[in-house]
Design a protein around this motif. Structure first.
Motif, PDB file in Angstrom:
ATOM      1  N   LEU A 283      14.667   5.393   1.633  1.00 39.56           N
ATOM      2  CA  LEU A 283      13.671   4.947   0.657  1.00 39.56           C
ATOM      3  C   LEU A 283      14.267   4.843  -0.749  1.00 39.56           C
ATOM      4  O   LEU A 283      13.946   3.915  -1.501  1.00 39.56           O
ATOM      5  CB  LEU A 283      12.474   5.903   0.650  1.00 39.56           C
ATOM      6  N   ILE A 284      15.140   5.813  -1.095  1.00 37.73           N
ATOM      7  CA  ILE A 284      15.813   5.768  -2.402  1.00 37.73           C
ATOM      8  C   ILE A 284      16.654   4.498  -2.525  1.00 37.73           C
ATOM      9  O   ILE A 284      16.633   3.805  -3.562  1.00 37.73           O
ATOM     10  CB  ILE A 284      16.697   7.015  -2.608  1.00 37.73           C
ATOM     11  N   ARG A 285      17.385   4.166  -1.468  1.00 31.76           N
ATOM     12  CA  ARG A 285      18.216   2.952  -1.498  1.00 31.76           C
ATOM     13  C   ARG A 285      17.354   1.695  -1.597  1.00 31.76           C
ATOM     14  O   ARG A 285      17.689   0.745  -2.317  1.00 31.76           O
ATOM     15  CB  ARG A 285      19.111   2.893  -0.256  1.00 31.76           C
ATOM     16  N   LYS A 286      16.240   1.676  -0.884  1.00 26.10           N
ATOM     17  CA  LYS A 286      15.339   0.523  -0.943  1.00 26.10           C
ATOM     18  C   LYS A 286      14.758   0.358  -2.345  1.00 26.10           C
ATOM     19  O   LYS A 286      14.659  -0.757  -2.869  1.00 26.10           O
ATOM     20  CB  LYS A 286      14.202   0.683   0.073  1.00 26.10           C
ATOM     21  N   MET A 287      14.344   1.480  -2.963  1.00 26.79           N
ATOM     22  CA  MET A 287      13.814   1.412  -4.328  1.00 26.79           C
ATOM     23  C   MET A 287      14.884   0.921  -5.302  1.00 26.79           C
ATOM     24  O   MET A 287      14.594   0.153  -6.222  1.00 26.79           O
ATOM     25  CB  MET A 287      13.277   2.789  -4.757  1.00 26.79           C
TER      26      MET A 287
ATOM     27  N   ARG B 119      16.689  -3.296  -8.965  1.00 28.40           N
ATOM     28  CA  ARG B 119      17.777  -4.114  -9.529  1.00 28.40           C
ATOM     29  C   ARG B 119      17.518  -5.614  -9.369  1.00 28.40           C
ATOM     30  O   ARG B 119      18.200  -6.432 -10.003  1.00 28.40           O
ATOM     31  CB  ARG B 119      19.105  -3.748  -8.865  1.00 28.40           C
ATOM     32  N   SER B 120      16.542  -5.983  -8.540  1.00 29.77           N
ATOM     33  CA  SER B 120      16.233  -7.404  -8.349  1.00 29.77           C
ATOM     34  C   SER B 120      15.176  -7.911  -9.332  1.00 29.77           C
ATOM     35  O   SER B 120      14.867  -9.103  -9.333  1.00 29.77           O
ATOM     36  CB  SER B 120      15.725  -7.636  -6.919  1.00 29.77           C
ATOM     37  N   LEU B 121      14.645  -7.012 -10.186  1.00 28.25           N
ATOM     38  CA  LEU B 121      13.566  -7.384 -11.097  1.00 28.25           C
ATOM     39  C   LEU B 121      14.100  -7.752 -12.479  1.00 28.25           C
ATOM     40  O   LEU B 121      15.302  -7.659 -12.744  1.00 28.25           O
ATOM     41  CB  LEU B 121      12.558  -6.232 -11.196  1.00 28.25           C
ATOM     42  N   GLN B 122      13.165  -8.144 -13.374  1.00 26.86           N
ATOM     43  CA  GLN B 122      13.532  -8.511 -14.743  1.00 26.86           C
ATOM     44  C   GLN B 122      14.112  -7.300 -15.484  1.00 26.86           C
ATOM     45  O   GLN B 122      13.741  -6.149 -15.191  1.00 26.86           O
ATOM     46  CB  GLN B 122      12.309  -9.038 -15.501  1.00 26.86           C
ATOM     47  N   PRO B 123      15.001  -7.534 -16.465  1.00 22.57           N
ATOM     48  CA  PRO B 123      15.673  -6.416 -17.159  1.00 22.57           C
ATOM     49  C   PRO B 123      14.724  -5.363 -17.718  1.00 22.57           C
ATOM     50  O   PRO B 123      14.972  -4.170 -17.592  1.00 22.57           O
ATOM     51  CB  PRO B 123      16.445  -7.123 -18.279  1.00 22.57           C
TER      52      PRO B 123
ATOM     53  N   ALA C  62      15.194   4.364 -14.409  1.00 20.70           N
ATOM     54  CA  ALA C  62      15.052   5.690 -15.023  1.00 20.70           C
ATOM     55  C   ALA C  62      14.198   6.593 -14.135  1.00 20.70           C
ATOM     56  O   ALA C  62      14.507   7.774 -13.932  1.00 20.70           O
ATOM     57  CB  ALA C  62      14.417   5.552 -16.406  1.00 20.70           C
ATOM     58  N   LYS C  63      13.137   6.032 -13.599  1.00 17.41           N
ATOM     59  CA  LYS C  63      12.277   6.799 -12.687  1.00 17.41           C
ATOM     60  C   LYS C  63      13.038   7.138 -11.399  1.00 17.41           C
ATOM     61  O   LYS C  63      12.902   8.231 -10.842  1.00 17.41           O
ATOM     62  CB  LYS C  63      11.039   5.977 -12.363  1.00 17.41           C
TER      63      LYS C  63
ATOM     64  N   ARG D  13      16.190   7.697 -11.061  1.00 15.43           N
ATOM     65  CA  ARG D  13      17.119   8.808 -11.292  1.00 15.43           C
ATOM     66  C   ARG D  13      16.418  10.159 -11.091  1.00 15.43           C
ATOM     67  O   ARG D  13      17.017  11.112 -10.585  1.00 15.43           O
ATOM     68  CB  ARG D  13      17.709   8.710 -12.703  1.00 15.43           C
ATOM     69  N   GLU D  14      15.145  10.226 -11.501  1.00 15.77           N
ATOM     70  CA  GLU D  14      14.383  11.462 -11.289  1.00 15.77           C
ATOM     71  C   GLU D  14      14.193  11.738  -9.798  1.00 15.77           C
ATOM     72  O   GLU D  14      14.308  12.876  -9.335  1.00 15.77           O
ATOM     73  CB  GLU D  14      13.024  11.353 -11.972  1.00 15.77           C
ATOM     74  N   TYR D  15      13.905  10.675  -9.028  1.00 16.04           N
ATOM     75  CA  TYR D  15      13.724  10.848  -7.588  1.00 16.04           C
ATOM     76  C   TYR D  15      15.029  11.261  -6.911  1.00 16.04           C
ATOM     77  O   TYR D  15      15.035  12.069  -5.979  1.00 16.04           O
ATOM     78  CB  TYR D  15      13.200   9.550  -6.964  1.00 16.04           C
ATOM     79  N   LYS D  16      16.156  10.711  -7.389  1.00 18.78           N
ATOM     80  CA  LYS D  16      17.460  11.095  -6.834  1.00 18.78           C
ATOM     81  C   LYS D  16      17.756  12.566  -7.109  1.00 18.78           C
ATOM     82  O   LYS D  16      18.261  13.278  -6.235  1.00 18.78           O
ATOM     83  CB  LYS D  16      18.568  10.213  -7.415  1.00 18.78           C
ATOM     84  N   ALA D  17      17.438  13.003  -8.330  1.00 20.15           N
ATOM     85  CA  ALA D  17      17.645  14.409  -8.678  1.00 20.15           C
ATOM     86  C   ALA D  17      16.750  15.304  -7.825  1.00 20.15           C
ATOM     87  O   ALA D  17      17.168  16.370  -7.353  1.00 20.15           O
ATOM     88  CB  ALA D  17      17.349  14.624 -10.165  1.00 20.15           C
ATOM     89  N   ASP D  18      15.514  14.857  -7.597  1.00 21.68           N
ATOM     90  CA  ASP D  18      14.586  15.619  -6.766  1.00 21.68           C
ATOM     91  C   ASP D  18      15.116  15.725  -5.336  1.00 21.68           C
ATOM     92  O   ASP D  18      15.060  16.796  -4.709  1.00 21.68           O
ATOM     93  CB  ASP D  18      13.220  14.921  -6.781  1.00 21.68           C
TER      94      ASP D  18
END
Length: 219
Positions: free
Chosen positions: A52-56, A61-65, A73-74, A76-81
């Motif tokens: 799920l992390i990889r899918k997110m 990365r496919s969206l507008q800047p 940024a969000k 990164r919080e999930y990865k840390a969790d």
């Protein structure tokens, strides 16, 4: 916000909260078979969370800047969790986990439980935030749908008005055509009558001239 990202986010938050509960309960299991089964469930859940992390990450990365930056940024919080969950699972599943718990004492157990509760609370809070965003998106969709229906109704009314006006114009055109025909007929009759009157006048003038000539010639 991407609806696809929100869907993955919701799944991750639910999975993270579930994994936290399982890690917490696994620490209290004494039966080796039950603990082995619980560890297998947690390990599968962590693998699913990684997916799920990889899918997110791919979706963000496919969206507008502008949107991409906030989502990464969000993320990164999930990865840390997720890393905390992995460390916790590694700690409780290690062969010396039982001895380490005994050696760490009651204070360390309370500390771990507090950390798990905090992580669980954070996951639930994120899940609630995701639910609120989904509800807000649904409200926006419903409002847009209602606006679209209202616009369609207005367009339908305008179309009916235009059709009614078109029918009136058609009636007016028909009346004008009839009036033209009547005027044409009247004009023809007037012209015909005019020639009749002229003919009568000419005949009368000729008759008068003949009468006068007759009187003069026999006078």
């Amino acid at each position: 916000m991407s609806e696809v990202f929100e869907g993955y986010e919701r799944q991750y938050c639910e999975l993270s909260a579930n994994l936290s509960r399982k890690c917490n309960s696994a620490s209290a299991i004494t039966d080796s078979e039950q603990k082995k089964q619980k560890f297998s469930e947690i390990n599968s859940g962590i693998d699913e969370a990684d997916v799920l992390i990889r899918k997110m990450d791919l979706e963000a990365r496919s969206l507008q800047p502008g949107v991409k930056a906030s989502l990464l940024a969000k993320l990164r919080e999930y990865k840390a969790d997720l890393n905390k969950l992995k460390k916790e699972f590694k700690r409780i599943s290690s062969p010396n986990a039982h001895d380490e718990l005994l050696e760490s004492g009651i204070a360390d157990i309370h500390s771990v439980s507090t950390e798990q509760r905090d992580r669980l609370s954070m996951s639930v809070e994120r899940l609630n935030q995701s639910s609120e965003r989904i509800k807000e998106s649904r409200r926006t969709v419903l409002e847009t749908e209602e606006l679209g229906i209202s616009i369609l109704e207005d367009l339908h009314q305008q179309r009916q008005t235009l059709l009614h006006a078109h029918n009136k114009l058609y009636d007016v055109d028909s009346a004008i055509d009839k009036s033209k025909k009547v005027l044409t007929t009247m004009s023809r009759r007037i012209t015909k009558n005019k020639w009749i009157v002229i003919s009568i006048i000419v005949a009368l003038v000729l008759a008068i001239i003949l009468i006068l000539y007759y009187k003069i010639s026999h006078g």
